[in-house]
Design an enzyme around this catalytic site. Structure first.
Site, PDB file in Angstrom:
ATOM      1  N   SER A   9       0.840  -1.200   0.000  1.00 34.02           N
ATOM      2  CA  SER A   9       0.000   0.000   0.000  1.00 34.02           C
ATOM      3  C   SER A   9       0.871   1.245   0.000  1.00 34.02           C
ATOM      4  CB  SER A   9      -0.909   0.015   1.229  1.00 34.02           C
ATOM      5  OG  SER A   9      -1.459   1.313   1.356  1.00 34.02           O
ATOM      6  N   HIS A  34      -1.135  -1.094  -4.283  1.00 27.12           N
ATOM      7  CA  HIS A  34      -2.441  -0.860  -3.656  1.00 27.12           C
ATOM      8  C   HIS A  34      -2.575   0.626  -3.351  1.00 27.12           C
ATOM      9  CE1 HIS A  34      -5.881  -2.161  -1.101  1.00 27.12           C
ATOM     10  NE2 HIS A  34      -5.501  -1.186  -0.290  1.00 27.12           N
ATOM     11  N   ASP A  36      -5.019   3.584  -1.719  1.00 27.28           N
ATOM     12  CA  ASP A  36      -6.115   3.815  -0.779  1.00 27.28           C
ATOM     13  C   ASP A  36      -6.718   5.198  -0.971  1.00 27.28           C
ATOM     14  OD1 ASP A  36      -6.134   1.407   0.922  1.00 27.28           O
ATOM     15  OD2 ASP A  36      -4.057   1.988   1.300  1.00 27.28           O
ATOM     16  N   MET A  38      -9.423   7.834   0.111  1.00 26.12           N
ATOM     17  CA  MET A  38     -10.288   8.129   1.271  1.00 26.12           C
ATOM     18  C   MET A  38     -10.902   9.511   1.109  1.00 26.12           C
ATOM     19  SD  MET A  38      -7.717   6.947   4.264  1.00 26.12           S
ATOM     20  CE  MET A  38      -6.833   5.373   4.189  1.00 26.12           C
ATOM     21  N   HIS A  67      -8.439   0.816  -3.937  1.00 31.56           N
ATOM     22  CA  HIS A  67      -9.367   0.539  -2.835  1.00 31.56           C
ATOM     23  C   HIS A  67     -10.115   1.836  -2.530  1.00 31.56           C
ATOM     24  CE1 HIS A  67      -9.545  -0.505   1.793  1.00 31.56           C
ATOM     25  NE2 HIS A  67     -10.740  -0.352   1.265  1.00 31.56           N
ATOM     26  N   MET A  69     -12.420   3.988  -0.532  1.00 32.21           N
ATOM     27  CA  MET A  69     -13.093   4.203   0.759  1.00 32.21           C
ATOM     28  C   MET A  69     -13.853   5.513   0.645  1.00 32.21           C
ATOM     29  SD  MET A  69      -9.973   2.955   3.144  1.00 32.21           S
ATOM     30  CE  MET A  69      -8.823   3.001   1.788  1.00 32.21           C
ATOM     31  N   MET A 138     -11.201  -6.367   5.416  1.00 33.51           N
ATOM     32  CA  MET A 138     -10.421  -5.420   6.219  1.00 33.51           C
ATOM     33  C   MET A 138     -10.049  -6.078   7.547  1.00 33.51           C
ATOM     34  SD  MET A 138     -10.019  -2.745   4.399  1.00 33.51           S
ATOM     35  CE  MET A 138      -9.030  -1.923   5.646  1.00 33.51           C
ATOM     36  N   ASP A 176      -6.386  -6.759   4.191  1.00 32.91           N
ATOM     37  CA  ASP A 176      -5.780  -5.415   4.246  1.00 32.91           C
ATOM     38  C   ASP A 176      -5.853  -4.842   5.655  1.00 32.91           C
ATOM     39  OD1 ASP A 176      -4.958  -2.823   3.720  1.00 32.91           O
ATOM     40  OD2 ASP A 176      -6.698  -2.293   2.483  1.00 32.91           O
TER      41      ASP A 176
HETATM   42  C1  DX5 Z   1      -6.445   1.282   5.638  1.00 35.07           C
HETATM   43  C2  DX5 Z   1      -5.971   0.983   4.235  1.00 35.07           C
HETATM   44  C3  DX5 Z   1      -4.806   0.086   4.166  1.00 35.07           C
HETATM   45  C4  DX5 Z   1      -3.555   0.623   4.798  1.00 35.07           C
HETATM   46  C5  DX5 Z   1      -2.742  -0.564   5.206  1.00 35.07           C
HETATM   47  O1  DX5 Z   1      -7.632   1.989   5.569  1.00 35.07           O
HETATM   48  O2  DX5 Z   1      -7.009   0.361   3.514  1.00 35.07           O
HETATM   49  O3  DX5 Z   1      -4.543  -0.321   2.817  1.00 35.07           O
HETATM   50  O4  DX5 Z   1      -2.795   1.431   3.940  1.00 35.07           O
HETATM   51  O5  DX5 Z   1      -1.676  -0.116   5.957  1.00 35.07           O
HETATM   52  P1  DX5 Z   1      -0.993  -1.024   7.061  1.00 35.07           P
HETATM   53  O6  DX5 Z   1      -0.429  -2.232   6.358  1.00 35.07           O
HETATM   54  O7  DX5 Z   1       0.045  -0.117   7.646  1.00 35.07           O
HETATM   55  O8  DX5 Z   1      -2.050  -1.412   8.057  1.00 35.07           O
HETATM   56 ZN    ZN Z   2      -6.460  -0.502   1.488  1.00 32.63          ZN
END
Ligand code: DX5
Ligand code: ZN
Length: 224
Positions: A9, A34, A36, A38, A67, A69, A138, A176
């Site tokens: 990620s 990956h 993320d 948000m 991903h 969110m 998750m 994840d």
């Molecule tokens: C959290 C994300 C993850 C995050 C994982 O909301 O979806 O992808 O970046 O990071 P680590 O591996 O540090 O938990």
């Molecule tokens: Zn993620």
């Protein structure tokens, strides 16, 4: 059995040196990058959006696993495809018309996945499972990197694996949040075949080696 698919990620990477970080991943055994996204509404944090994904795509030699969110993801699927997304996942909790959202992703020739928060039972996927290329479970509450792994996800992986064997054996099971070398072995044993790791990779002295070690985990790997 095939090696586990690894999706580092980028959330934990150095954004001032994004090209360098992407090149490091290009030269590693990672299968995906990956990303993320948000929105500060679905999750209590804001990360990045389309321009960063386009910038990553310019340098990436790995597939982009995006991903989302965000609320109302359907509005933006075409834009994420245009920015370079190869795989797109949306949250069960954010999609009242999930079947339509999945068809929307597929209509843009992307692999389509559904994400479940830690409290959302895998049984809710019973009817949509045959439509999916992957399910992302998750193992932390979404919104932040660097959180502690919630071990109950292992049982969810086991249940989902049984459901997939029955209804959609080609469906990938991705996990994840808080993934490290120890829980990764348990996850793979339970049936996960795709692992996301952020801080475990980027906060290490040697991210390329950490990726390689994760990649080579198998169900009979030794756990110290
Ligand atoms: C959290 C994300 C993850 C995050 C994982 O909301 O979806 O992808 O970046 O990071 P680590 O591996 O540090 O938990
Ligand atoms: Zn993620």
């Amino acid at each position: 059995m095939a090696n586990t698919l690894i999706a580092p990620s980028l959330l934990a990477a150095d954004f001032a040196n994004i090209e360098k970080e992407v090149n490091m991943l290009n030269q590693s055994e990672a299968d995906f990058i990956h990303l993320d996204v948000m929105d500060g509404v679905f999750v209590p944090n804001i990360s990045f959006g389309l321009p960063i994904i386009s910038a990553v795509k310019k340098h990436a030699k790995k597939a982009l696993d995006v991903h989302l969110m965000i609320v109302e993801p359907d509005k933006y699927i075409a834009d994420f495809k245009k920015a370079g997304a190869d795989w797109i996942s949306v949250h069960y909790e954010a999609c009242p018309h999930l079947h339509r959202s999945i068809q929307n992703i597929k209509s843009h020739n992307c692999k389509a996945g559904v994400v479940l928060n830690p409290h959302t039972p895998v049984e809710l996927l019973d009817n949509i499972l045959p439509e999916l290329d992957y399910v992302l479970l998750m193992s932390v509450n979404p919104g932040f990197g660097g959180q502690k792994f919630i071990p109950q996800v292992i049982e969810k992986v086991r249940k989902l694996k049984t459901m997939c064997d029955d209804k959609n054996p080609a469906c990938h099971i991705e996990v994840d949040g808080g993934v490290n070398a120890v829980n990764a072995v348990e996850l793979v044993r339970a049936g996960a075949d795709m692992l996301v790791a952020g801080s475990f990779v980027f906060n290490s002295e040697n991210p390329t080696k950490v990726i390689s070690d994760l990649k080579n985990i198998s169900a009979d790997s030794y756990v110290a």
